[in-house]
Write an enzyme that holds these catalytic residues in place. Sequence first.
Site, short mmCIF file in Angstrom:
data_model
loop_
_atom_site.label_atom_id
_atom_site.label_comp_id
_atom_site.label_asym_id
_atom_site.label_seq_id
_atom_site.Cartn_x
_atom_site.Cartn_y
_atom_site.Cartn_z
N ASP A 277 0.87 -1.16 0.00
CA ASP A 277 0.00 0.00 0.00
C ASP A 277 0.92 1.23 0.00
O ASP A 277 2.12 1.12 0.24
CB ASP A 277 -0.96 -0.02 1.22
CG ASP A 277 -2.15 0.91 0.99
OD1 ASP A 277 -2.09 1.76 0.07
OD2 ASP A 277 -3.15 0.80 1.73
C1 BGC Z 1 -5.06 3.20 0.01
C2 BGC Z 1 -5.09 2.12 -1.05
C3 BGC Z 1 -4.93 2.73 -2.41
C4 BGC Z 1 -3.63 3.51 -2.44
C5 BGC Z 1 -3.35 4.11 -3.81
C6 BGC Z 1 -3.87 4.14 -0.14
O1 BGC Z 1 -4.04 5.27 0.65
O2 BGC Z 1 -5.06 2.61 1.28
O3 BGC Z 1 -6.29 1.42 -0.98
O4 BGC Z 1 -4.94 1.75 -3.40
O5 BGC Z 1 -3.70 4.55 -1.48
O6 BGC Z 1 -4.26 5.11 -4.09
#
Ligand code: BGC
Length: 736
Positions: A277
Amino acid sequence: MPETLGVGQSATRESHEIAQTLFSAAGLLLLSITLACGAPPPTASSDERADYLVGQMTLEEKIQLVHGGMVTAGQSLPRGAGGWVPGNPRLGVPDLFMSDGSVGVGNNVGQATALPSSIASAASWDLNEAAKYGQVIGAESRAYGININLGGNVNNAGREPRDGRTFETKGEDPILAGKITAAHLKAIQGQYVMAGIKHFSFNDQETGRRTANIVIDDRSARESDLLAFEIGIEDSDVQSVMCSYNLVNSSHACENDYLLNEVLKRDWGFSGFVLSDWDATHSTVNAAMNGLDQEQPLDIYFGQKLEQAVESGEVPQTRLDNMVHRILRAMFAAGLFDHPATIEPINASADAAVAQEAEEEGAVLLKNNGLLPLDATKLASIALIGSHADVGVLSGGGSAQVYPVGGPALMEGKPCPPCWAQVIWDPSSPLHAIQAKVPNASVRYDGGTNSTQAATLASSSNVAIVFVSQWESEDMDVPSLNFTDVIHSPPIDQDALVSAVAAANRNTVVVMENGGPVVMPWLATVGAVLEAWYPGQRGAEAITNILFGDVNPSGKLPMTFPASASDLPRPVIATPPDSTTPFPVDYTVDGFNVGYKWYDIKGYTPLFPFGFGMSYTTFSISDAQLTADISANASFQVSFDVQNNGARSGAEVPQVYLGLPESTGEGKRLVGWQKILLNPGQRQNVTIQVNSSDSSRPFSYWDVNSQSWLIASGTYTVYLGNSSRDLTAIGTFRMP
Ligand code: BGC
């Protein structure tokens, strides 16, 4: 993810695209030269093709593939993507353009179809419907030149129903959630867009998400949150897994040997790749050795530091090769080399029709004293109250936010795009949709900010329809199970609003726009309640069709609605002491008894049980027969008749639950269901088949000693009904 900038339609983006095309052309030329020198043909396996490329790469080229290409935090990425990994023109490796998209294509790609929440898709209990939902996400991603979708949120909302991302999830039951997710992901990959499943794992609350330390034992883990992932992966062949921010048993999920190496790669044989993540990588050697394959969105640990670690031997060359092999292999398997995306307009009208159908299938009728469906020919006046129902319907925020086709009807909070945690009302006006349905009636709107004023309008109308909403978003949890207003200042007391309106007009319908379970202190006083979730950009049309009976509701709750927060396994959300110190979130309390299983073992009566949902007709289920095969490859079949007893066609979802032998310590679990559409008076024989070999392991418990799924000997009880609390035991069988 941190806000990426601008829609990206700037000179920077264009020049990138041109450079990209030139590079690709040069790459193709070089590729054909290389092909002539022994590259495996396109008919070779993804593994062979990936191996060949790994063999051609320099150390620097390998390193480039294992981290995001964002050079500085918050940088604007090509194609409005949320994540980007530059490809390798020399070897014909395409760029990875990643975009969020649990409920439609997100980030800054441009306008995309805002589907109803994923939880609404789960509430359809319909895998074909879920496939249409995924198909829209896949097709629109492709049309925007996005080749990796980062949706696929299958975290267990039953652990923490106040989780601000509940709307992105598929509910509390690992089997329903896993199967619905798999249907989404398979359909996305059907469009040659690599799908992703996330957040691996136990990222079930947003409060302190980067430091929450989930405490859980192996068996509980495998039978709950992990089972949803296992089914989601096995049934869809999804090629990427995003590890989560939180810690699990004191080790960060993105460097967690148990989660990544043991469970995912060894036990499940996952051959795709694990990406972190956003900013969830915490180390170089540990993360690489414990199973992380790609850091996102920057190169803090998997750039120069990883290169040095490989050179010094701290990370063996073979492990780096494996990371690269996994990424390339996944790209081949998902068709990214052989079927590159062509940028073209999205099919907005066809996709809007899917959005509407998904909402019509997923909205859940929770109460009806006969008030619904409304009779368009008999109503002279309607009071429409609350939640900006004059202009639009609410959507969920965070990285799953979609910038809807036609632009938002209303935005509150920071200006957008870039959209991240703004409050967006999708352009689908309940006022217009209702007025169109009853052209001769007077439909008057009141904003609901003043309960007395709203009640006065209600008292002079035939019917009052009150929209109540609760905004949810990533990076926050909702403060309570009540309809707490976190948008306005001063907040609107929506519970008081409903009570005042219902006191003024007994013909009050409540339409709820929210992400997950809520309590309804006013329930006894209103005539009808429709759970519309965040209904997407054709939500108003779908809701109106249901309210007026053009569509018969058929959604069933994919989550238990508790009577009170005090019945939750963790009545108070665990909070971090500061921003860096890990703090425990104790899952040993509920263990493998998540969701309805928790309410069952505690003997709590929920406000609405898992699996519940009403219709405008009534159904009966009868003549159930159980046939069991107790051989090594055990299975059972339940055959029964379902009859529509009313004068409207409608769909019922008969559900089969299995009670395991007492020695396992397990309660009953959902093991099968089928959604059946019946004409008025129609009776149909239905057979539900449950195989022990299914990815959902319906007969099994996880045996910690042998580290395997085992089938206990003893008596199994089969239940049939239409919610987890409306079941009849229809027979038993004994496993040797
Ligand atoms: C989120 C993810 C997301 C990623 C990219 C993070 O803040 O937890 O679910 O895919 O950002 O946008």
